[in-house]
Design an enzyme around this catalytic site. Structure first.
Site, PDB file in Angstrom:
ATOM      1  CG  ASP A  32      36.984  33.186  37.620  1.00 22.95           C
ATOM      2  OD1 ASP A  32      37.020  33.778  38.713  1.00 22.95           O
ATOM      3  OD2 ASP A  32      37.162  33.749  36.518  1.00 22.95           O
ATOM      4  CD  GLU A  83      33.375  34.962  40.505  1.00 20.06           C
ATOM      5  OE1 GLU A  83      33.684  36.034  41.026  1.00 20.06           O
ATOM      6  OE2 GLU A  83      33.854  34.584  39.419  1.00 20.06           O
TER       7      GLU A  83
END
Ligand code: NOJ
Length: 889
Positions: A565, A630
């Site tokens: 993330d 990400e």
């Protein structure tokens, strides 16, 4: 509905010397149903009474009625029936799909089950008049039923709950050898079904590979098994089972031939493994027809090759080719050791043969790992499937639906955060990285997920959220409570600016300042997202070490990788300098405009993050784990800087989510990144953070068609492709009633809210679309029947059917350079990779493109027509085809 080429199938199966192939097919089919259901138990009742009735199951089987969610397959010889006890309408759909795909009806569903779902054999037959009805009843201990001797063992072995060993009940047994030899034929039959159906290896390909390897080994052991019939005495135990007596071993090489005859891909693989790649150029075996015609010759050659090595040689060779020893194909122990399994659950079969890229990789030797070319599936856990009626998707719910993913044909799933969390950002605010939040289940549930996924040849990638924690994380609680304590510096605290305001001009990705004042200490803490998501200080060694620990924790639990993330934001400028402002900024502006008001020079994409990626890479490489970041960077050169060879394996390339449906825009986001980054890219058209692609790309079916066409373009390119849950159903955003939104982003900027893409998966028709028996956590309008998985799975012409076939073709993409053949203009975006060509028509008008005379259409969206040397692409259509020649079409 595909048409089974019965002649071809019979031709191939003829070489297996199976008298009644319909019976044989039913076994694997039933087993596949069980596999898809994630069956816990296969209960087998043998003839006679008393101690002749035995039940096998994994160790946790309690020998009672089992947990309510357990599915049974009961084989009862006395009653001569097979019963699939299916507890859920969706499961019946799976069973029916399998049956219909194979043109085989599994009859003898328990009458009660049939009635419960309003089905009977006649109605199934009426639905598919061309169907071959097959009964699996009548496998008794004599007469015709004897053909299926060892069947009970087979079912157990094939459903992966029993090792086939040389012992039964602690006594040496030769039944094992008979069983393994039979497995050869059965797996070959499955492979043929799969290959004939699609003329290639489909989602069942892994079975075929296993079959191939078993066959090779069984071939080696043919001599041993040939003696089985002679010296088996009738008796009460399996190793003396009367029905073994008339058993005639199949010639193992025939299984290989049959598989090879059915699939060019397997033929190549097969020849490679046997060290006879020259067979691929041999005119006698040039194509499937030729192989079938010369099957006797081929069988002889195969036997000669097999005879040229010992068992150990072959085991070593298969391992070198990336074929793992699994529960069934651990043939050596079946014959040579006295190790009893007693029904112990075997280790999951490795997925090494699953990835299409891996097939290429193993041959070229250039790709030692599983992820190049893989297809992933993002599971937004809260909205995927709820098992306990609390309205929130959970791990057991996901486990129960894994068959959907396996059927679709993906290689891995990425599961969004399920860790302990107060859910301010629905799990992306982690309070305990090494736990499972009780909303989502338990650590045992997680282990179960991994185990089941692996058994289905699906890898599991979990979310790692390293940029920030929850403000309820023990570290932050302590940091806030004690400004002088050890934990304070693990976050980013600063005194106010001279005017008392935030220390710099950084803004949160969710809008507004990225700083929140802690009244107690008089300092601000940094949060690139919600105030409840304080950013970690990655310059602190304890943070670095803690994440090493977290990675190892999950790797040791069997995960296959991490989606990182906000990978690009770990480090911030050491001096926390303000960003250059490039436009007016007002916290009341839409979030995206706020973001655009600054040049993000100091808050994101700092080079120090690369050192952390290197560190993680060293950790995951030991586990063959995959790191996909990400990486929110819309400049391909910036992406290239984020992805040096020794860091993250791949990074999400988000640009395709931010374009209009125009050929030039599509080329812009595909061509240069492909050239720069190739298989390091992670392609996706949607996620839980943005409106679904069909919603973004157009109204009604145009958006769905365009999304599919875009995915066709992506599917042929190097890189990993990730589908977002529901994309395979062609879902547009769900309809969330005014005021029912739950995304914190939506609260500040309605238009940016992410609720629409997060509404529950529509599994079936009816209340909550089968997602939960309770009230869904996120309210949304019910989906139309045709949007549901129940409606689409098993229909070739559904969105699911299209994506399923696309993913099957993706496995065959040659590992060749990408040549863009569209001239860089015009509405048709097209490229070729070796003999494979890919094109998508972005126009609202039909476009015709010239092709060679003898092309094979591998995949086409609806309406594509192949004429005399021309391919007609309707608006928003796409196709993949192969040419036989070396030259471009
Ligand atoms: C990216 C995630 O995809 C998104 O859902 C989340 O809100 C932010 N990171 C913050 O963790």
């Amino acid at each position: 509905m595909t048409t089974l080429d019965e002649r071809r199938l019979r031709g191939a199966l003829g070489h297996l010397r199976i008298a009644d192939f319909s019976r044989v097919l039913a076994g694997p089919l039933a087993t596949m149903v069980l596999g898809d259901l994630g069956a816990d138990v296969v209960k087998v009742e043998q003839p006679g009474a008393g101690d002749d009735t035995r039940t096998w199951g994994p160790p946790w089987w309690d020998d009672g009625d089992g947990p309510a969610s357990t599915y049974f397959l009961t084989l009862n010889r006395n009653k001569r029936s097979i019963a699939l006890d299916l507890r859920d309408p969706d499961d019946l759909v799976v069973a029916r799909r399998l049956a219909l795909e194979a043109d085989v009806v599994i009859d003898n569903f328990r009458p009660g089950t049939m009635a419960r779902f309003g089905l009977d054999r006649d109605s199934l037959a009426a639905e598919q008049p061309g169907i071959i009805t097959c009964s699996v009843s009548g496998f008794g201990s004599d007469g015709r039923g004897a053909e299926l001797a060892g069947y009970d063992f087979l079912v157990q072995a094939m459903s992966g709950i029993m090792h086939v060993t040389g012992e039964v009940d602690g006594e040496p047994s030769k039944v094992g050898s008979a069983v393994v030899d039979k497995l050869t034929g059965l797996y070959a039959a499955i492979g043929i079904l799969a290959a004939v159906e699609e003329r290639r290896v489909t989602g069942l390909g892994q079975h075929v590979e296993v079959s191939l390897m078993q066959s090779a080994l069984a071939g080696l052991l043919n001599v041993a098994s040939a003696h089985v019939a002679a010296d088996v005495d009738p008796g009460r135990h399996g190793n003396r089972h009367p029905s073994i007596a008339p058993y005639q071993p199949y010639r193992a090489a025939d299984g290989l031939v049959a598989v090879a005859a059915a699939s060019p891909v397997l033929w190549q693989r097969f020849a490679d493994v046997l060290g006879r790649s020259d067979w691929c150029d041999d005119p006698r075996f040039a194509d499937n027809e030729a192989r079938v015609a010369n099957v006797e010759v081929l069988a002889g050659e195969i036997e000669a090759v097999l005879a040229g090595g010992t068992v150990d040689d072959w085991v070593a060779r298969l391992q070198a080719a990336g074929i793992p020893a699994g529960p069934i194909n651990d043939v050596r122990s079946a014959f040579t050791t006295a190790e009893a399994s007693g029904g112990a659950r075997p280790a999951p079969t490795s997925t090494a043969t699953r990835s299409g890229a891996n097939l290429v990789a193993d041959r070229s030797g250039r790709r030692p790992t599983w992820w190049p070319g893989a297809t992933g599936y993002e599971v937004y856990l809260r909205s995927f499937a709820d098992s306990d009626g609390d309205g929130v998707g959970d791990l057991p719910g996901l486990t129960g639906r894994l068959h959907h993913l396996a059927e679709l044909g993906v290689d891995f799933l990425w599961v969004t955060p399920f860790y302990g969390s107060p859910m301010a950002d629905w799990g992306y605010d982690v309070a305990d990285h090494c736990s499972v939040d009780s909303t989502f289940g338990t650590l045992d549930d997680f282990d179960e997920l991994v185990e089941r996924a692996h058994a289905l040849d699906l890898r599991v990638v979990v979310d790692l959220v390293p940029n920030h924690t929850s403000d309820q994380h023990p570290w932050f609680l302590s940091a806030r409570a004690d400004p002088e304590g050890d934990h304070r510096d693990r976050y980013i605290w600063r005194d106010p600016a001279p005017d008392g305001g935030p220390p710099n001009n950084w803004i949160s990705h969710f809008g507004g300042s990225a700083w929140t004042l802690d009244e107690e200490s008089g300092q601000y803490h940094l949060h690139l997202f919600l105030p409840e998501q304080p950013d970690l200080n990655w310059r602190h060694p304890a943070v670095v070490e803690e994440f090493d620990r977290i990675l190892r924790f999950w790797l040791e639990r069997g995960v296959d990788g991490f989606r990182i993330d906000m990978a690009g934001t770990l480090f911030k400028d050491r001096d926390l300098r303000s960003n250059p402002q490039v436009a007016d900024w007002d916290p009341a502006q839409p979030i995206w405009e706020q973001w655009q008001a600054f040049e993000h020079r100091h808050d994101v994409l700092q080079p120090e993050s690369l050192d952390i990626f290197r560190r993680w890479r060293a950790i995951v490489d030991d586990h063959d784990g995959y790191l996909m970041g990400e990486t929110f960077e819309l400049d391909p050169h910036g992406m290239a800087r984020l992805l040096p060879g020794d860091g993250l394996h791949g990074g999400f390339w988000f640009a395709p989510m931010h374009i209009r449906w125009r050929a030039d825009a599509i080329r812009r986001v595909l061509v240069e990144p492909t050239a720069l980054l190739g298989d390091r890219l992670v392609w996706a058209t949607g996620s839980h953070d943005i409106a679904r692609a069909p919603t973004r790309l157009g109204a009604d079916d145009a958006g769905r068609q365009r999304t599919l066409a875009l995915n066709v373009l992506l599917a042929g390119l190097p890189g990993v492709l990730v589908l977002y849950q529901g994309e395979e159903l062609g879902l547009v955003d769900g309809d969330v009633p005014e005021g029912a939104g739950l995304d914190p982003v939506g609260a500040t900027d309605g238009a940016a809210g992410r609720d629409g893409c997060r509404t529950p998966m529509p599994w079936s028709q009816g209340r909550a679309n089968g997602f939960t028996t309770g009230a869904p956590w996120l309210r949304s309008a019910e989906r139309q029947p045709e949007e549901t998985a129940a409606h689409q799975v098993g229909r070739r012409d559904s969105w699911f059917g299209h994506y399923q076939r696309l993913l099957a073709v993706r496995r065959q993409v040659p590992d060749e350079p990408v040549d863009w053949v569209d001239g860089g203009e015009g509405p048709v975006v097209a490229y070729r990779r070796g003999v494979m060509h890919v094109a998508a028509n972005t126009s609202d008008e039909a476009s015709a493109i010239e092709v060679d005379a003898d092309v094979t259409l591998e995949f086409a969206t609806p309406g594509v027509a192949l004429g005399e040397q021309a391919l007609l692409l309707p608006p928003h259509a796409a196709a993949i085809w192969t040419t036989t020649g070396d030259e471009p079409a």
